[in-house]
Design a protein around this motif. Sequence first.
Motif, PDB file in Angstrom:
ATOM      1  N   GLY A  65     -19.282 -18.116  87.823  1.00 54.52           N
ATOM      2  CA  GLY A  65     -19.355 -18.582  86.430  1.00 54.52           C
ATOM      3  C   GLY A  65     -18.619 -17.606  85.513  1.00 54.52           C
ATOM      4  O   GLY A  65     -17.835 -18.010  84.645  1.00 54.52           O
ATOM      5  N   VAL A  66     -18.846 -16.315  85.721  1.00 58.46           N
ATOM      6  CA  VAL A  66     -18.146 -15.305  84.913  1.00 58.46           C
ATOM      7  C   VAL A  66     -16.641 -15.383  85.186  1.00 58.46           C
ATOM      8  O   VAL A  66     -15.823 -15.341  84.257  1.00 58.46           O
ATOM      9  CB  VAL A  66     -18.675 -13.876  85.215  1.00 58.46           C
ATOM     10  CG1 VAL A  66     -17.841 -12.842  84.470  1.00 58.46           C
ATOM     11  CG2 VAL A  66     -20.138 -13.747  84.836  1.00 58.46           C
ATOM     12  N   ALA A  67     -16.281 -15.541  86.466  1.00 58.57           N
ATOM     13  CA  ALA A  67     -14.848 -15.618  86.817  1.00 58.57           C
ATOM     14  C   ALA A  67     -14.180 -16.768  86.056  1.00 58.57           C
ATOM     15  O   ALA A  67     -13.093 -16.606  85.491  1.00 58.57           O
ATOM     16  CB  ALA A  67     -14.692 -15.803  88.328  1.00 58.57           C
ATOM     17  N   ARG A  68     -14.859 -17.906  86.005  1.00 55.45           N
ATOM     18  CA  ARG A  68     -14.276 -19.064  85.293  1.00 55.45           C
ATOM     19  C   ARG A  68     -14.147 -18.768  83.787  1.00 55.45           C
ATOM     20  O   ARG A  68     -13.151 -19.108  83.163  1.00 55.45           O
ATOM     21  CB  ARG A  68     -15.117 -20.317  85.544  1.00 55.45           C
ATOM     22  CG  ARG A  68     -14.763 -20.972  86.901  1.00 55.45           C
ATOM     23  CD  ARG A  68     -15.415 -22.333  87.052  1.00 55.45           C
ATOM     24  NE  ARG A  68     -16.852 -22.211  87.252  1.00 55.45           N
ATOM     25  CZ  ARG A  68     -17.440 -22.002  88.422  1.00 55.45           C
ATOM     26  NH1 ARG A  68     -16.708 -21.923  89.518  1.00 55.45           N
ATOM     27  NH2 ARG A  68     -18.743 -21.873  88.517  1.00 55.45           N
ATOM     28  N   SER A  69     -15.185 -18.112  83.240  1.00 58.63           N
ATOM     29  CA  SER A  69     -15.101 -17.751  81.806  1.00 58.63           C
ATOM     30  C   SER A  69     -13.904 -16.844  81.559  1.00 58.63           C
ATOM     31  O   SER A  69     -13.196 -16.988  80.551  1.00 58.63           O
ATOM     32  CB  SER A  69     -16.362 -17.011  81.352  1.00 58.63           C
ATOM     33  OG  SER A  69     -17.492 -17.775  81.621  1.00 58.63           O
ATOM     34  N   ILE A  70     -13.685 -15.911  82.466  1.00 57.23           N
ATOM     35  CA  ILE A  70     -12.552 -14.984  82.289  1.00 57.23           C
ATOM     36  C   ILE A  70     -11.238 -15.774  82.342  1.00 57.23           C
ATOM     37  O   ILE A  70     -10.362 -15.614  81.490  1.00 57.23           O
ATOM     38  CB  ILE A  70     -12.591 -13.859  83.365  1.00 57.23           C
ATOM     39  CG1 ILE A  70     -13.827 -12.971  83.143  1.00 57.23           C
ATOM     40  CG2 ILE A  70     -11.304 -13.022  83.319  1.00 57.23           C
ATOM     41  CD1 ILE A  70     -14.097 -11.942  84.228  1.00 57.23           C
ATOM     42  N   GLY A  71     -11.151 -16.667  83.339  1.00 56.60           N
ATOM     43  CA  GLY A  71      -9.934 -17.476  83.474  1.00 56.60           C
ATOM     44  C   GLY A  71      -9.675 -18.330  82.248  1.00 56.60           C
ATOM     45  O   GLY A  71      -8.532 -18.519  81.836  1.00 56.60           O
ATOM     46  N   VAL A  83     -13.335 -15.333  93.616  1.00 60.64           N
ATOM     47  CA  VAL A  83     -13.212 -14.981  92.195  1.00 60.64           C
ATOM     48  C   VAL A  83     -11.770 -15.228  91.745  1.00 60.64           C
ATOM     49  O   VAL A  83     -11.511 -15.825  90.699  1.00 60.64           O
ATOM     50  CB  VAL A  83     -13.636 -13.504  91.965  1.00 60.64           C
ATOM     51  CG1 VAL A  83     -13.208 -12.997  90.598  1.00 60.64           C
ATOM     52  CG2 VAL A  83     -15.145 -13.369  92.133  1.00 60.64           C
ATOM     53  N   ARG A  84     -10.842 -14.769  92.588  1.00 63.15           N
ATOM     54  CA  ARG A  84      -9.412 -14.951  92.267  1.00 63.15           C
ATOM     55  C   ARG A  84      -9.105 -16.445  92.116  1.00 63.15           C
ATOM     56  O   ARG A  84      -8.460 -16.865  91.158  1.00 63.15           O
ATOM     57  CB  ARG A  84      -8.565 -14.331  93.380  1.00 63.15           C
ATOM     58  CG  ARG A  84      -7.115 -14.178  92.986  1.00 63.15           C
ATOM     59  CD  ARG A  84      -6.287 -13.497  94.073  1.00 63.15           C
ATOM     60  NE  ARG A  84      -6.599 -12.086  94.233  1.00 63.15           N
ATOM     61  CZ  ARG A  84      -7.085 -11.514  95.333  1.00 63.15           C
ATOM     62  NH1 ARG A  84      -7.334 -12.257  96.399  1.00 63.15           N
ATOM     63  NH2 ARG A  84      -7.334 -10.220  95.385  1.00 63.15           N
ATOM     64  N   ALA A  85      -9.609 -17.249  93.062  1.00 61.04           N
ATOM     65  CA  ALA A  85      -9.321 -18.693  93.040  1.00 61.04           C
ATOM     66  C   ALA A  85      -9.923 -19.346  91.798  1.00 61.04           C
ATOM     67  O   ALA A  85      -9.290 -20.199  91.161  1.00 61.04           O
ATOM     68  CB  ALA A  85      -9.877 -19.337  94.312  1.00 61.04           C
TER      69      ALA A  85
END
Length: 452
Positions: A101-107, A130-132
């Motif tokens: 969820g955090v990864a998507r927010s960053i993206g 996370v990268r994906a």
Amino acid sequence: MKICIFGAGYVGLVAAACFAESGNNVITVDIDQARIENLKQGIIPIYEPGLKEMILRNQAEGRLSFTVDMEDAIKSSLVCFIAVGTPPGEDGSADLKHVLGVARSIGSAMNGFKIIVDKSTVPVGTADKVRAAIQEELTARGVNLEFDVVSNPEFLKEGAAIDDFMKPDRVVIGCDNVRTAEIMKELYDPFMRKQNRMIIMDIRSAEMTKYAANAMLATRISFMNQIAGMCERMGADVMAVREGIGSDSRIGYDFLFPGPGYGGSCFPKDVKALIKTAEEANYDFLLLKAVEEVNELQKDVLAAKLIKLLGSPDQEQSLTGRIIACWGLSFKPRTDDMREAPAITVIEHLLAAGATVRVHDPEALKEARKYFGDRIEYSSNQYDILSGADALTIITDWNEYRNPDFERIHAALKTPNIVDGRNLYKPGRMVASGFTYIPLGRCSSGISGEVK
Ligand SMILES: NC(=O)c1ccc[n+]([C@@H]2O[C@H](COP(=O)([O-])OP(=O)(O)OC[C@H]3O[C@@H](n4cnc5c(N)ncnc54)[C@H](O)[C@@H]3O)[C@@H](O)[C@H]2O)c1
């Protein structure tokens, strides 16, 4: 350096405070609005020695702030740490929904080159996920931005977290880009003044290192608990055996104390997660399965000793009418954390056997209420709960229990019984003082525990 940390829990808050203390500008982000509002007003959600002072100091000096505004935090930071929870899913595997969820927010919010650092404990292969997740968001936005994902597992111990972070045994950085590794080195340099303790490796090895470390420590605990079980049956003293083996430099003394089983927010879930990761890779991690099973059995030992000592076999609930006083609830001293604390199992067993349970803990009474509500009695005075009790049992080895007023204990208890889950006292002396003293894996005869 400008950094943001997702997760204002044990790891996130300690990392945020320590990075701010070393001069960085740190924004701490959490989805829990009430937690962030409290932090803004200097109310710290957890007890960790030294943390409050450090947070307040850095907040006042303008280097540390708290927010629920993810977008702003991401945009203004070069390095984004993910330090959110990774609780066990139903099948025991680490639940990555918060991390991803955090990864998507960053993206969806990033506006330039970012370094995304996994500090949460995550299974091997998570950095790829996370990268994906970030790339997916960038693609959906139709933008092309560079970023790196780093694995930087955290090894702090609750109760000594600030010290562990400021003076780490090692900092593991899993990274596949030299430029990013240099930036991570710069960030951690202030904590390496005496000696460089940075270990740089590939990402998957870094992810595995954290699980291997916790699995090793859990293994030592279960091993020693079984040695204690053997000592009890063979008339040997586990504390003497610990000294005998710990003095071997290949073995060492740490994590060789018998007790009521390991608990806390890390060992139980990380052991489970590693077993599950192994399963997914078609590998049977037999040793860890045994470690976990031994630990579950060990949590029953204290209640079993109390039932053996005080139980009436002719009653359906054999401790009906008995009062048991418990010292220590948190999963270890110097924290109020009760996640998976052995005390929960011990107390549930005692209640199921019909006992009245009274508890003391220097910090965890508030947390304990969440588990037990009105089913047990609480006191902030360790001696008050002893009055008229049939036995005292020691579950957590807080300092205040190490050298108590034995005369006062003896006078207060209805019968002077102590079941000691942490082996704090000398068996011979306890017996000589008129106690029925039941430690773990120790005989009360012999001199090994008496002469120091
Ligand atoms: N506690 C320890 O001693 C310790 C030590 C080493 C590693 N770890 C690992 O570190 C990680 C964090 O552990 P913890 O004990 O600090 O957890 P915690 O439960 O104390 O805190 C996690 C915080 O993350 C917040 N959060 C969840 N989703 C979020 C999101 N999308 N954005 C922002 N915040 C979000 C939660 O509200 C909570 O405040 C876990 O993976 C754990 O295994 C913990």
